[in-house]
Design an enzyme around this catalytic site. Sequence first.
Site, PDB file in Angstrom:
ATOM      1  N   ASP A  64      -9.683  -6.636  -3.251  1.00 19.13           N
ATOM      2  CA  ASP A  64      -9.179  -5.437  -2.578  1.00 19.13           C
ATOM      3  C   ASP A  64     -10.228  -4.330  -2.662  1.00 19.13           C
ATOM      4  O   ASP A  64     -10.628  -3.926  -3.760  1.00 19.13           O
ATOM      5  CB  ASP A  64      -7.877  -4.989  -3.252  1.00 19.13           C
ATOM      6  CG  ASP A  64      -7.123  -3.938  -2.448  1.00 19.13           C
ATOM      7  OD1 ASP A  64      -7.772  -3.151  -1.735  1.00 19.13           O
ATOM      8  OD2 ASP A  64      -5.882  -3.910  -2.542  1.00 19.13           O
TER       9      ASP A  64
ATOM     10  N   SER B   4       0.841  -1.197   0.000  1.00 19.39           N
ATOM     11  CA  SER B   4       0.000   0.000   0.000  1.00 19.39           C
ATOM     12  C   SER B   4       0.881   1.255   0.000  1.00 19.39           C
ATOM     13  O   SER B   4       1.671   1.442  -0.922  1.00 19.39           O
ATOM     14  CB  SER B   4      -0.943  -0.056   1.201  1.00 19.39           C
ATOM     15  OG  SER B   4      -2.038   0.813   1.037  1.00 19.39           O
TER      16      SER B   4
ATOM     17  N   HIS C 190      -7.123  -6.398   0.653  1.00 13.91           N
ATOM     18  CA  HIS C 190      -6.019  -5.445   0.565  1.00 13.91           C
ATOM     19  C   HIS C 190      -4.767  -5.943   1.280  1.00 13.91           C
ATOM     20  O   HIS C 190      -3.695  -5.374   1.105  1.00 13.91           O
ATOM     21  CB  HIS C 190      -6.456  -4.105   1.169  1.00 13.91           C
ATOM     22  CG  HIS C 190      -5.490  -2.991   0.946  1.00 13.91           C
ATOM     23  ND1 HIS C 190      -5.068  -2.604  -0.312  1.00 13.91           N
ATOM     24  CD2 HIS C 190      -4.844  -2.167   1.830  1.00 13.91           C
ATOM     25  CE1 HIS C 190      -4.218  -1.603  -0.205  1.00 13.91           C
ATOM     26  NE2 HIS C 190      -4.054  -1.321   1.089  1.00 13.91           N
TER      27      HIS C 190
END
Length: 317
Positions: free
Chosen positions: A235, A101, A263
């Site tokens: 996600d 991320s 995610h």
Amino acid sequence: MVVQTAHEVQSVTIHGHRRAFVKVGTGPVLLLLHGMGCDHTTWSPVIDELALRHTVIAPDLLGHGASDKPRADYSVGGYANAMRDLLTVLGINRVTVVGHSLGGGVAMQFAYQFPERTERLVLVAPGGLGPEVSPLVRAVTTPGFHQVMGVLTLPGIRHVGVVGMRMLAGSGLPQARDLGEVATIYDSLRDPATRHALRHVVRAVVDWQGQIVTMADRAYLTSALPMAVVWGREDAVIPVEHAELAGRLAPEARIEVIEDAGHFPHKDHPVRFARILADFVDATPPATYSRARWRALLREGGTPGAGPLRAVGDGPT
């Protein structure tokens, strides 16, 4: 079932700020960079498996976890510089950098700023591939976020919210699978310093329209080093379609889309994730930095490729 180990947290002081990290194992070095609002514990399900054959370094980025939370530079470039300084203090010259991320954006920036120190690049649901991002993340940039969260994290309200999210996360609903991690982030926001730091982090990379930091204009530079991209099919924070864009921007990259994962694919399927990462490291020689080649790439610029998504078929873990 993966048994998670509580790892010893060490720290060093760099530029006057405490930098916390976990360092375990021996062998080639993996630098694991967590996402926004998380800390090194997001990697706990895979650290021990990876440490069987590698030195694993999992820091708490500044503003997160047990690291200090000063008024400071929370840009991806600032974080990349901090990782260079941490590795220098630890006496480590080169790493395979793995980023999730926000950490994926930091990993890309690290590889761009310090190619001589980067052996491979592994991006896990990374930011920086398109503007789309969860509305919850965009909400952090709005005026009044700090004050609203101050109310929402009062003991009684916070307890109800955390319990509710964790119950939903355990319901089996695909849309709720990431709420367990969200609950942990929400719980951490009871600390005013953490709220301030998170707001600075988000504002450095996101505005009300979405992500503002992109790797698209420099993706051609990844042709100089091995790169893998891992994404969860479900996600809900950064859409899996960005994996297809990654495949087009960097046609030589290895793309892995994991079914039944959100995610946090390294938490949803830790055994498979560790195997993907170990196999990628085994199958690719570390990049050899050449200043002449880097100069040529920069002079030539790059036209993003239009290669198709090359997702690997997904079998059981």
